[in-house]
Motif scaffolding. Structure first.
Motif: not given
Length: 457
Positions: A347-349, A375, A378, A382
């Motif tokens: 998933s996105s940061n 992180a 990404k 991500h």
């Protein structure tokens, strides 16, 4: 020929809807175009991450317009009559509008509706021919994976259908909703029926994702519980898989040599040039700048924490070990720990606030250095981490394991399901040996394997 028929849910009575409220479009309408959108959503169910998008299928306006010029009129009509609904979410350059079929219920089956429009039939025949040519192209490059999709590949349809009823029983009572953020049970049930019907009809499909190198087919997209009803030439299939493959492969990211261009012994980032676009940020961060940043991040990690993570990742019981580390007083819930891992990895940061991401924040608190490294990878996109891990996985399984088996034993049936290989019963020990040897040769990792005989229903 099936390509001259629409595959439609039996519970959607389009003719009755059209008879009660005939569409008033500027240039008239074609019934077949309504069926086009209904089938399009049905088909895409099988290939999409339904839970990841709450059951909605993102449809590109450009693609739809290429088939139906006034596509908006058709979609609005179907929405008006509750045949479909939309998530009303459109993000320029990132997400198309999402749609989902509204007319599915417990008894929905797949029915064939003849395509009446001559021009559409002609286009459909061309699409069929184009798809067959694409399959031939894949077969010419990966014959050792595609040649097993023949009439010897069978599914016990009655057994599989009974299993579907067991997996998705008809609910009774007032409350029949679904867990928030997940696709509906009826959507998943219909999707499972589609997958079984395709195997029954020997309607095989396969492709290789040029992005991450994964091989997709009928067997990768069917529910794992239904694979138990599949046989090859009457023989039982056995699944040999790398345990906790994504967490295990992520351990490579904490080896400094992974970021070195000086001929390392094992696979490294420079062997995965397709990851460049995910790691760099246009002109702001060059690839070299990004590598320097990742190396600096790695130099700052807590070695004790990294050692703990590596021990867990290489144990073969990652999810259980993660549960002990994070929630020592709670009973082990593998599903919960897998969901947490996927959130951290993929998933996105930015998506770390809110109750839905509480476990993700807890992981960051417990494994600050591990989370920080992921992180950093990404930071620009991500998808970077999943891309790297899946590329390594594909290199092991597709380019090496399966290719070697095909050379050593060309008559041995093999099918891949990303981090695993399916073969006939009696050959699992040989396949396991090859996976271990090739995984070590490419990554330096000693993998733990799981072996499951698929007729144990």
């Amino acid at each position: 020929m099936d390509c001259w028929y629409w595959k439609i849910p039996s519970t959607i009575d389009l003719n009755s809807i059209l008879a009660k409220d005939p569409p008033i479009f500027k240039k008239g309408y074609k019934v077949d175009y309504f069926y086009y959108f209904i089938e399009l959503l049905s088909i895409k169910m099988e290939y999409n991450d339904l839970d990841g998008n709450k059951g909605f299928i993102n449809l590109s306006a450009k693609i739809m317009q290429g088939v139906v010029h006034n596509y908006n009129e058709y979609l609005e009509y179907l929405i008006k009559h509750r045949v479909i609904r939309t998530d009303k979410k459109y993000i320029v350059g990132r997400k198309s509008m999402g749609y989902i079929l509204n007319g599915l219920d417990h008894d929905s089956e797949i029915v064939l509706v003849k395509i009446s429009d001559f021009i559409i039939r002609k286009k459909r025949a061309k699409e069929y021919t184009a798809n067959e040519l694409e399959k031939k192209k894949v077969s010419s490059k990966y014959p050792y994976l595609t040649k097993w999709f023949n009439d010897k590949l069978q599914i016990d349809a009655e057994g599989a259908k009974a299993k579907i009823e067991e997996l998705f029983p008809q609910l009774k009572g007032a409350i029949r909703g679904v867990r928030k953020g997940k696709a509906s049970r009826m959507t998943k049930k219909y999707c499972a029926k589609l997958a079984v019907q395709k195997l029954v009809n020997q309607d095989y499909y396969y492709s290789v994702d040029d992005n991450v190198g994964r091989f997709h087919s009928n067997l990768t997209n069917i529910k794992k519980e239904l694979r138990h009803y599949i046989t090859y030439d009457g023989e039982t299939l056995v699944n040999v898989d790398i345990k906790n493959s994504q967490p295990l492969l992520s351990s490579i990211l904490f080896d400094p040599s992974f970021y070195s261009q000086t001929k390392p012994r094992y696979i490294n980032l420079y062997n995965i040039p397709s990851s460049f676009e995910y790691l760099t940020n246009n002109n702001k961060y060059t690839y070299s700048h990004t590598i320097i940043m990742l190396v600096k991040t790695l130099q700052k990690v807590d070695n004790k924490e990294v050692k703990q993570y590596l021990r867990m990742a290489k144990s073969g019981n990652f999810y259980k070990e993660l549960s002990k580390a994070m929630y020592p007083k709670l009973a082990f819930d593998k599903g919960r720990m897998k969901e947490l891992t996927y959130k951290v990895f993929f998933s996105s940061n930015k998506s770390i606030q809110g109750m839905n991401n509480l476990s993700k924040r807890q992981f960051r608190m417990k494994f600050k250095s591990i989370y920080g490294m992921f992180a950093a990878i990404k930071r620009k996109d991500h998808r970077a981490l999943s891309h790297i891990l899946q590329r390594i996985e594909s290199e092991i399984m597709i380019q090496n394991v399966c290719k070697r088996i095909s050379l050593e034993h060309p008559a041995l049936p093999i099918f891949t399901i990303h981090d695993s290989v399916l073969t006939t019963d009696g050959n699992q020990e040989y396949v396991a040996k090859i996976i271990k040897e090739e995984a070590f040769k490419i990554t330096g990792l000693k993998v733990s394997l799981g072996i499951e005989i698929l007729n144990q229903k």
